[in-house]
Scaffold this motif. Structure first.
Motif, short mmCIF file in Angstrom:
data_model
loop_
_atom_site.label_atom_id
_atom_site.label_comp_id
_atom_site.label_asym_id
_atom_site.label_seq_id
_atom_site.Cartn_x
_atom_site.Cartn_y
_atom_site.Cartn_z
N GLY A 181 0.44 -1.46 -0.05
CA GLY A 181 0.29 0.11 0.25
C GLY A 181 0.35 1.84 -0.31
N ASN A 182 1.68 1.05 0.60
CA ASN A 182 3.05 2.45 1.10
C ASN A 182 3.43 2.96 -0.15
N GLU A 183 4.21 1.33 -0.43
CA GLU A 183 5.22 1.13 -2.30
C GLU A 183 3.88 1.91 -3.19
N LYS A 184 3.33 1.58 -3.36
CA LYS A 184 1.27 2.58 -4.97
C LYS A 184 1.41 3.48 -4.22
N ALA A 185 1.21 4.03 -3.18
CA ALA A 185 0.66 5.92 -2.72
C ALA A 185 2.42 6.37 -3.36
N LEU A 336 -3.55 11.63 1.73
CA LEU A 336 -2.92 13.09 1.39
C LEU A 336 -3.40 13.42 -0.06
N VAL A 337 -3.23 15.04 0.23
CA VAL A 337 -4.45 15.22 -0.37
C VAL A 337 -3.82 16.58 -1.67
N ASP A 344 -6.13 7.90 -0.50
CA ASP A 344 -6.46 7.16 1.64
C ASP A 344 -5.22 6.25 1.35
N ILE A 345 -4.27 5.94 2.27
CA ILE A 345 -3.60 4.80 2.00
C ILE A 345 -3.73 3.99 3.32
N THR A 346 -3.67 2.33 2.80
CA THR A 346 -4.28 1.95 4.48
C THR A 346 -2.75 0.53 3.40
N TRP A 347 -2.51 -0.29 4.74
CA TRP A 347 -0.81 -0.65 3.84
C TRP A 347 -1.09 -2.15 3.42
N ASP A 348 -2.22 -2.52 2.10
CA ASP A 348 -2.27 -2.63 1.46
C ASP A 348 -3.88 -2.98 0.64
#
Ligand SMILES: NC(=O)c1ccc[n+]([C@@H]2O[C@H](COP(=O)([O-])OP(=O)(O)OC[C@H]3O[C@@H](n4cnc5c(N)ncnc54)[C@H](O)[C@@H]3O)[C@@H](O)[C@H]2O)c1
Length: 456
Positions: A181-185, A336-337, A344-348
């Motif tokens: 999730g963090n990588e994708k964000a 993050l805006v 909207d970010i989660t781990w997955d």
């Protein structure tokens, strides 16, 4: 800003005129082949050779230490050889869980003296992280240290120095930073899909007694079963108090309050995603509203953080909140805006929302299309979705596995970890300064690049 918007709108219209609309709106992330079906990221894991066994030991065998150890043991070639804790009950549990042949002790230096230990997991209360980590690296051990890396801002440089002097692998345990999730964000932000970052926010809501740190205290808790003198040997001297041992998060001598416990995860993820080194101004407010159980830390905390323009990002503001008297309990998020949308970010998973829809009745749009020699028929168009959710593939082992795997791989290959001592310090410092701001009722100033406190 107006000019930027105008420029991006012009770029957007130009693209629209030359290629199929649905395939070009915004970034290449919203390409046609990503729209109809979910786009999945897949993480590859390294296979290991026969000589790659990594022997680990656990120091602090409570809730998180146990969980970290179970995660590490899922990685092929990792073996647990020893466990240290200050409470008999935990050592007994360790043998029950991991085998009677596990070496157990109340003296962490006995673990560090063992030749068969390659790496240690440090999952003690926060006031022990720095000393055990530094001693462990100097004893030749790699260290996976739970967050926050240190208990006070002053303690950070010693950990960085020990890592640099010894060359040992040192990873801080904010496991979200290694998640898909963090990588994708990070990838989405870099692509420009939310435009220019200007604001971020994070929130934790809890309500249940155990969730808010009123842990059960074992019936046999006493100085016979707990090594209290060692526990407080780097803190103010006090008579034995089982609450201070088993509910340590509530007391500033040992814990770091809501900011050190929870905000630090959000800082870690935010810094990973944006490439930021941290905020330069920190101010907090809050209060103790409900849990009048002797705790020394607030149960509602708000933190506001100013991030100055840096090489990696524009100037932006961060708002973090934590509420332990929240009837909606269990809610947490990181958002993050940017000027074009938000994430909207989660781990997955990551949900990308964009505020830009094409309106082909817009006179501005019609005029521009005319100028470009494109006919506007008035016929309705196929539009891309305004919201897309990227979900990790079913069976994904999760951020905790990826983070521990990242640590073990770095040991095996001499590679780098995601959250080394410098990263860990830059995540911990604003969280700890948030507490300082709350208790001093004043803003705190920090130089995130040089990692130094500044005078107001
Ligand atoms: N990454 C995460 O998501 C996450 C989640 C929870 C906790 N944590 C972190 O993990 C650490 C431990 O938290 P927890 O919830 O497991 O606490 P816990 O109270 O369940 O466990 C701490 C253990 O450390 C032992 N201990 C205390 N001082 C020690 C010492 N000097 N030497 C050896 N053992 C000692 C205690 O007896 C206890 O068993 C904290 O720093 C916390 O912030 C991280």
């Amino acid at each position: 800003m107006k000019e930027n918007n105008e420029a991006s709108r012009r770029g957007f219209l130009k693209k629209l005129a030359t290629t199929a609309a649905a395939a070009t709106v915004g970034s290449n992330l919203i390409a046609a082949d990503n729209i109809g079906s979910f786009h999945y990221l897949k993480q590859q894991y390294n296979s290991i050779g026969a000589n790659d066994q990594v022997n680990i030991a656990l120091i602090g065998a409570g809730g998180m230490g146990t969980s970290d150890t179970q995660t590490a043991l899922q990685i092929p070639g990792v073996k647990l050889v020893a466990v240290c804790d200050l409470y008999d009950g935990r050592l007994k549990d360790a043998k029950t869980k991991w085998g009677a042949d596990i070496f157990t002790t109340k003296v962490y230096k006995e673990i560090l003296n063992r030749k068969d230990v390659d790496a240690v997991i440090v999952a003690t209360p926060d006031h022990w992280h720095q000393q055990i980590s530094v001693d462990a690296m100097h004893a030749g051990k790699h260290v996976y240290c739970e967050k926050p890396m240190v208990h006070s801002v002053m303690e950070g440089p010693a950990v960085i120095k020990a890592q640099q002097e010894t060359g040992k692998v040192f990873q801080v345990g904010s496991q979200g930073v290694s998640s898909l999730g963090n990588e994708k964000a990070k990838e989405i932000l870099k692509s420009g899909a939310i435009g220019e970052l200007n604001y971020a926010e994070g929130f934790w809501a809890r309500r249940g007694a155990v969730e808010v740190w009123q842990y059960p205290i074992p019936d046999d808790a006493s100085t016979q079963t707990v090594d209290w003198e060692t526990y407080i040997s780097n803190a103010p001297k006090r008579p034995f108090d089982s609450k201070r041992f088993f509910r340590w998060r509530n007391y500033t001598d040992y814990g770091t309050g809501m900011a050190g416990d929870l905000f630090v995860h959000l800082f870690s993820s935010l810094h990973f995603i944006t490439g930021s080194m941290g905020p330069n101004k920190i101010y907090a407010s809050g209060g103790l509203r409900y849990w009048n159980d002797g705790r020394e830390v607030p149960d509602v905390l708000l933190g506001t953080f100013d991030y100055a323009k840096a090489a990696a990002h524009p100037a932006f503001n961060l708002s973090l909140r934590c509420n332990f008297v929240d009837g909606t309990s269990g809610t947490t998020y990181l958002k993050l805006v940017g000027s074009e949308g938000s994430m909207d970010i989660t781990w997955d998973s990551v949900t990308l929302k964009r505020n830009k829809a094409i309106d082909n009745n817009d006179p501005f749009y019609i005029e521009k299309m005319k100028q470009m020699g494109q006919a506007v028929s008035g016929r309705k168009m196929m539009l891309p979705p305004e919201q897309i959710t990227y979900d990790a593939e079913k069976g994904y082992l999760g951020g905790p596995y990826d983070h521990m795997n990242n640590f073990i791989n770095a040991i095996r290959t001499g590679g780098k970890v995601t959250e080394d001592a410098i990263f860990g310090y830059r995540a911990a410092a604003p969280a700890l300064l948030c507490n300082d701001s709350y208790f001093k009722n004043a803003p705190m100033f920090w130089d995130p690049e040089k990692m130094k406190m500044l005078k107001a």
